[in-house]
Design an enzyme around this catalytic site. Structure first.
Site, PDB file in Angstrom:
ATOM      1  N   ASN A   6      14.775  40.850   0.030  1.00 35.25           N
ATOM      2  CA  ASN A   6      13.073  40.832   0.555  1.00 35.25           C
ATOM      3  C   ASN A   6      14.008  41.837   1.610  1.00 35.25           C
ATOM      4  O   ASN A   6      13.868  41.282   2.662  1.00 35.25           O
ATOM      5  CB  ASN A   6      12.784  40.063   0.511  1.00 35.25           C
ATOM      6  CG  ASN A   6      10.845  39.903   0.400  1.00 35.25           C
ATOM      7  OD1 ASN A   6      11.026  41.076   1.017  1.00 35.25           O
ATOM      8  ND2 ASN A   6      10.562  39.145   0.643  1.00 35.25           N
ATOM      9  N   HIS A  88       4.494  35.486  -2.110  1.00 33.78           N
ATOM     10  CA  HIS A  88       5.357  34.892  -1.015  1.00 33.78           C
ATOM     11  C   HIS A  88       3.656  34.877   0.372  1.00 33.78           C
ATOM     12  O   HIS A  88       3.364  34.511   0.283  1.00 33.78           O
ATOM     13  CB  HIS A  88       5.871  36.406  -0.193  1.00 33.78           C
ATOM     14  CG  HIS A  88       6.903  36.587   0.786  1.00 33.78           C
ATOM     15  ND1 HIS A  88       6.951  35.865   2.254  1.00 33.78           N
ATOM     16  CD2 HIS A  88       8.444  36.109   0.806  1.00 33.78           C
ATOM     17  CE1 HIS A  88       8.154  36.155   3.065  1.00 33.78           C
ATOM     18  NE2 HIS A  88       9.058  35.896   1.530  1.00 33.78           N
ATOM     19  N   GLU A 157      10.533  28.204  -0.628  1.00 34.84           N
ATOM     20  CA  GLU A 157      10.636  29.183   0.560  1.00 34.84           C
ATOM     21  C   GLU A 157       9.466  28.222   1.299  1.00 34.84           C
ATOM     22  O   GLU A 157       8.089  28.653   1.982  1.00 34.84           O
ATOM     23  CB  GLU A 157      10.338  30.192   0.800  1.00 34.84           C
ATOM     24  CG  GLU A 157      11.118  31.425  -0.124  1.00 34.84           C
ATOM     25  CD  GLU A 157      11.634  33.083   0.015  1.00 34.84           C
ATOM     26  OE1 GLU A 157      12.249  33.570   0.473  1.00 34.84           O
ATOM     27  OE2 GLU A 157      10.149  33.301   0.458  1.00 34.84           O
ATOM     28  N   GLY A 163      12.786  33.168   8.797  1.00 34.07           N
ATOM     29  CA  GLY A 163      13.167  34.420   9.762  1.00 34.07           C
ATOM     30  C   GLY A 163      13.183  33.369  10.863  1.00 34.07           C
ATOM     31  O   GLY A 163      12.815  33.457  12.298  1.00 34.07           O
TER      32      GLY A 163
HETATM   33  P1  PGA Z   1      14.642  34.898   5.562  1.00 36.52           P
HETATM   34  O1  PGA Z   1      12.868  34.873   4.870  1.00 36.52           O
HETATM   35  O2  PGA Z   1      16.004  34.979   4.842  1.00 36.52           O
HETATM   36  O3  PGA Z   1      14.463  36.244   6.942  1.00 36.52           O
HETATM   37  O4  PGA Z   1      14.167  33.638   6.357  1.00 36.52           O
HETATM   38  C1  PGA Z   1      13.416  35.101   3.661  1.00 36.52           C
HETATM   39  C2  PGA Z   1      11.853  35.537   2.826  1.00 36.52           C
HETATM   40  O5  PGA Z   1      10.925  35.495   3.398  1.00 36.52           O
HETATM   41  O6  PGA Z   1      11.387  35.908   1.693  1.00 36.52           O
END
Ligand code: PGA
Length: 235
Positions: A6, A88, A157, A163
């Protein structure tokens, strides 16, 4: 295994082309059989690919019309897009999408036969209240969502893991994934701070059928490394 990248609001069209060239040649050179999906920004959608699925991070659930700033079905069809990310956490929590709007989007794109990567996950305050509260929070994120839709992939998630560099323990991931497995036969991805150094371990967990990767997948070579790890698992 399913590995999805993503991009969020990252990469120009030119950077996306360079990225795709690396990933596509890696996939063909290594005869990768896993499903690889990228979600570039709308502005990079000119690209078509034979061995990597290209999806969109969002779409407005109409054919076309007066919806300023949105991209609808007609524009997606022009690029042959048949894969979409829905629910998301950044759209839920930053852009303020409600479960009702998300369910309407889901119904529309399911009716159009799109492959849907549907995201669920709890904020930290919910996680801290224990597993029962957490699972009922996630249940509510399935309101209005047809779990028997055949072209569905679910991504778990946790909001606090996205993040941040924080990840749940393997046991915590397996607990949520086994609860999801009781609800649906759809493939189950884990997402949230997946990196080269934890992807293989996470993909090897029970009821984990792949990963949805944000920041660590912005590097084509890191994403390829994760694809190689998946291939080794032969799961
Ligand atoms: P990340 O994001 O790998 O930067 O934690 C994952 C996502 O939002 O799908």
């Amino acid at each position: 295994m399913i590995l999805a990248a993503n991009f969020k609001a990252n990469k120009t069209r030119q950077e996306t082309q360079a990225y795709m060239a690396v990933v596509e040649s890696f996939v063909s050179a290594n005869a990768i059989e896993d499903t690889i999906i990228t979600f570039p920004p709308f502005t990079a959608l000119e690209h078509t690919s034979r061995n990597v699925l290209i999806g969109v991070q969002n779409g407005y659930p109409v054919q076309n019309g007066a919806f300023t700033g949105e991209i609808a079905l007609e524009q997606l069809e022009e690029f042959g897009i048949k894969t979409i990310l829905i629910g998301h956490s950044e759209r839920r929590h930053i852009l303020g999408e409600t479960q009702e709007q998300i369910a309407a989007k889901y119904r529309f794109f399911a009716d159009q036969g799109f492959a849907i990567v549907y995201c669920v996950g709890e904020p930290l305050s919910v996680r801290q209240q224990g597993e029962e509260v957490l699972l009922s929070y996630i249940d509510a994120q399935f309101e209005g969502i047809d779990l028997s839709y055949l072209d569905l992939i679910i991504a778990y998630e946790p909001v606090w893991a996205i993040g941040t560099g924080l990840t749940p323990t393997n046991e915590q991931i397996e607990a949520v994934h086994s609860a999801l497995r009781r609800k649906t036969t759809a493939p189950l991805l884990y997402g949230g701070s997946v990196k080269v150094n934890n992807a293989g371990e996470i993909m090897a967990l029970t009821n984990v059928d792949g990963v949805l990767v944000g920041s660590a997948a912005l590097s084509a070579s890191d994403f390829c490394e994760m694809i190689a790890q998946a291939a080794e698992l032969k799961k």
